[in-house]
Design an enzyme around this catalytic site. Structure first.
Site, mmCIF file in Angstrom:
data_model
loop_
_atom_site.group_PDB
_atom_site.id
_atom_site.type_symbol
_atom_site.label_atom_id
_atom_site.label_comp_id
_atom_site.label_asym_id
_atom_site.label_seq_id
_atom_site.Cartn_x
_atom_site.Cartn_y
_atom_site.Cartn_z
ATOM 1 N N GLU A 35 35.259 32.668 44.350
ATOM 2 C CA GLU A 35 34.572 32.506 43.061
ATOM 3 C C GLU A 35 33.188 31.879 43.265
ATOM 4 O O GLU A 35 32.231 32.238 42.584
ATOM 5 C CB GLU A 35 35.446 31.667 42.124
ATOM 6 C CG GLU A 35 36.695 32.443 41.697
ATOM 7 C CD GLU A 35 37.709 31.591 40.964
ATOM 8 O OE1 GLU A 35 38.206 30.614 41.533
ATOM 9 O OE2 GLU A 35 37.996 31.902 39.792
ATOM 10 N N GLU A 92 45.484 33.573 43.761
ATOM 11 C CA GLU A 92 46.096 32.579 42.863
ATOM 12 C C GLU A 92 47.465 33.008 42.357
ATOM 13 O O GLU A 92 48.365 32.190 42.163
ATOM 14 C CB GLU A 92 45.174 32.298 41.666
ATOM 15 C CG GLU A 92 43.975 31.427 41.997
ATOM 16 C CD GLU A 92 42.755 32.197 42.488
ATOM 17 O OE1 GLU A 92 42.900 33.368 42.883
ATOM 18 O OE2 GLU A 92 41.652 31.611 42.482
#
Ligand code: CAA
Length: 255
Positions: free
Chosen positions: A110, A130
């Site tokens: 990210e 995730e």
């Protein structure tokens, strides 16, 4: 300090320096990134390059050991902290380049996606895993990945959590360049391609492109009219056009 900020000629180099934990992000490290961005903002630089210390990782994501046991309020504030800090890269006064030198997972990917460009070294491995932890990305991954690679690819990568190697990352548009050698040197060479141009023109162009996917085409075209007119008003536009006509190299002054 776990986040180091140094000068590399006309560029700033931000290094996440926690190789023993694959440069994983605690709240403290995110705050240090934020402080480093505020410091670099004051420097007269042409680009910001971000990398990870050691030869294994750019950044393995949020610090999983510190993720557990948080209250919901702390967790929400943590996601907001990461998002606000990474959003500063979108609006950073000069373009940023992630020099991905190994694992870039979760919050690490990210961070790389919040940069203007991404250069991947041979050991780069990228992904948003995730879901394997029963979580979903929280530092902008669900929003920036579809903008980079399209909805179908983003959905696939986020729902499978699978790892992407450099060549595929290049193929799907997740990275701009794949190199076989020193990735920071490659990021510097990448920045050399635009560092001589007017910062004003670069920023008007970044602004227009960034807004392209969040507004309807008609509004985006209106934004382009306005920003291209603003660029035309600058001294650098006069200089660039004059230099072309006079057959010389332009000397831009960022005015
Ligand atoms: N958080 C905390 N510590 C981490 C970490 C992380 N994300 N990733 C690695 N580490 C630590 C390991 O615990 C290990 O420490 P110890 O030696 O003290 O045990 C050290 O770094 C080295 O890691 P490994 O031994 O696991 O190294 P490896 O080469 O065998 O594996 C890896 C590397 C595949 C990257 C593996 O470490 C891994 O899967 N890490 C987790 C990646 C991940 O799931 N990231 C997403 C986190 S969630 C998130 O980021 C949410 C968000 O959107 C913000």
């Amino acid at each position: 300090m776990t986040v180091k900020l140094t000068r590399e000629g006309p560029y700033a180099l931000l290094t996440l320096d926690r190789p023993e934990a694959l440069n994983a992000l605690s709240f403290d490290i995110i705050r240090q990134i934020d402080a480093a961005l505020e410091q670099a903002r004051l420097w007269d630089i042409r680009a910001l390059i971000i990398t990870g210390a050691g030869d294994k990782a750019f950044c393995a994501g949020a610090d999983i050991k510190k993720l557990m046991g948080r209250s919901l309020e702390e967790q929400k504030r943590g996601a907001e902290l990461g998002q606000v800090t990474f959003a500063k890269l979108d609006r950073f006064p000069v373009p940023s380049i992630a020099a991905i030198n190994g694992y870039a997972f979760g919050g690490g990917m990210e961070l790389a996606m919040a940069c203007t460009f991404r250069v991947a070294g041979p050991g780069a491995r990228m992904g948003l895993p995730e879901v394997k932890l029963g979580l979903i990305p929280g530092y902008g991954g669900t929003q920036r990945l579809p903008r980079l690679v399209g909805e179908a690819r983003a959905m696939e990568l986020i729902l499978t959590g699978r790892t992407v190697k450099p060549e595929q990352a290049l193929q799907i548009g997740l990275v701009n360049q794949v190199v076989e050698v020193d990735v920071v040197a490659a990021a510097i060479a990448f920045a050399d391609q635009f560092s001589g141009y007017s910062k004003l023109a670069l920023n008007f162009a970044r602004d227009a492109v960034q807004r392209a996917l969040s507004v309807p085409l008609s509004e985006g075209l209106r934004i382009e009219v306005d920003l291209s007119t603003l660029a035309y008003q600058t001294e650098d536009a006069d200089e660039g056009m004059s230099a072309f006509i006079e057959k010389r190299i332009p000397q831009f002054k960022d005015r």
